[in-house]
Write an enzyme that holds these catalytic residues in place. Structure first.
Site, PDB file in Angstrom:
ATOM      1  N   CYS A 192       0.836  -1.204   0.000  1.00 34.59           N
ATOM      2  CA  CYS A 192       0.000   0.000   0.000  1.00 34.59           C
ATOM      3  C   CYS A 192       0.870   1.252   0.000  1.00 34.59           C
ATOM      4  O   CYS A 192       2.073   1.182   0.205  1.00 34.59           O
ATOM      5  CB  CYS A 192      -0.882   0.032   1.242  1.00 34.59           C
ATOM      6  N   ASN A 194       0.702   0.298   6.166  1.00 30.67           N
ATOM      7  CA  ASN A 194       1.254  -0.339   4.983  1.00 30.67           C
ATOM      8  C   ASN A 194       1.963  -1.597   5.453  1.00 30.67           C
ATOM      9  O   ASN A 194       2.726  -1.551   6.413  1.00 30.67           O
ATOM     10  CB  ASN A 194       2.243   0.602   4.292  1.00 30.67           C
TER      11      ASN A 194
END
Length: 165
Positions: A2, A79
Site C-alpha cells: 500500500c 502499509n
C-alpha cells in the site's frame, strides 16, 4: 504494498491541512494501491492522512483506510502486514471493550491494540509494516516501523510534518 501519507501542521494558524493536499500526495502513489483510496482531515485542519490500498489480508470495504476507532478519536493508516494480528485480536476480544467492524483486518487490530496498550502495542506487533496513528486526545502523529521492515517511513520537518510511506 500500500501507499500512505500524512501531514501534521506544526505551526498552528500558519498552515492548514486540506483534503486537496492529502489527496494530491496520496494519488502520486496510485501505483502502490490499485484497489482503493481514502483520506481523512481533522476538522481543525491540523492533521490529515491518506491511503492507497492494495487489498491482501481483508478484502472487504470495511477494512478501507484511513480507519478510525469507535468514537473517531483515533485514526490509523498502515502499509504492510501484522503477521500475528489474529492472536492479538483474540487477546483483545477476550479483554472486551471494543466494537469490531471487520472479521480479520490487521489494521483494526492496530487501532484496538493502541487503545488497550498505548504506544507499547508496537512491541507486540510482528511483521513488516509502517504505521501512522493520530489520536485526538493527545494530538501526536505517531509514525512507526520495525528496524528491518521493507516499508519506508520518510519525514520532513520543520513547519509541517509530511509522511509518505
Amino acid at each position: 504494498m500500500c501507499g500512505l501519507n500524512g501531514v501534521m501542521a506544526l505551526d498552528a494558524g500558519q498552515f492548514r491541512v486540506t483534503p486537496g493536499l492529502i489527496e494530491t500526495m496520496r494519488d502520486t502513489m496510485a501505483h502502490r494501491g490499485p484497489d482503493g483510496a481514502g483520506s481523512w482531515v481533522s476538522a481543525d485542519g491540523a492533521v490529515g492522512l491518506g491511503h492507497r490500498r492494495l487489498s491482501i489480508v481483508d478484502l472487504s470495504n470495511a477494512a478501507n483506510q484511513p480507519m478510525r476507532n469507535e468514537d473517531g478519536s483515533l485514526w490509523v493508516v498502515c502499509n504492510g502486514e501484522i503477521y500475528n494480528h489474529a492472536a492479538l485480536r483474540r487477546e483483545l476480544e477476550q479483554s472486551g471493550g471494543h466494537t469490531w467492524r471487520t472479521d480479520h483486518s490487521d489494521t483494526e487490530v492496530i487501532l484496538h491494540a493502541y487503545e488497550t496498550w498505548g504506544i507499547d502495542c508496537l512491541h507486540r506487533f510482528r511483521g513488516m509494516f509502517a504505521i501512522a496513528l493520530w489520536t485526538a486526545a493527545s494530538g501526536p502523529l505517531v509514525g512507526s516501523r520495525p528496524p528491518r521492515s521493507e516499508a519506508a517511513l520518510l519525514q520532513r520537518p520543520p513547519r509541517s510534518l509530511l509522511l509518505r510511506l
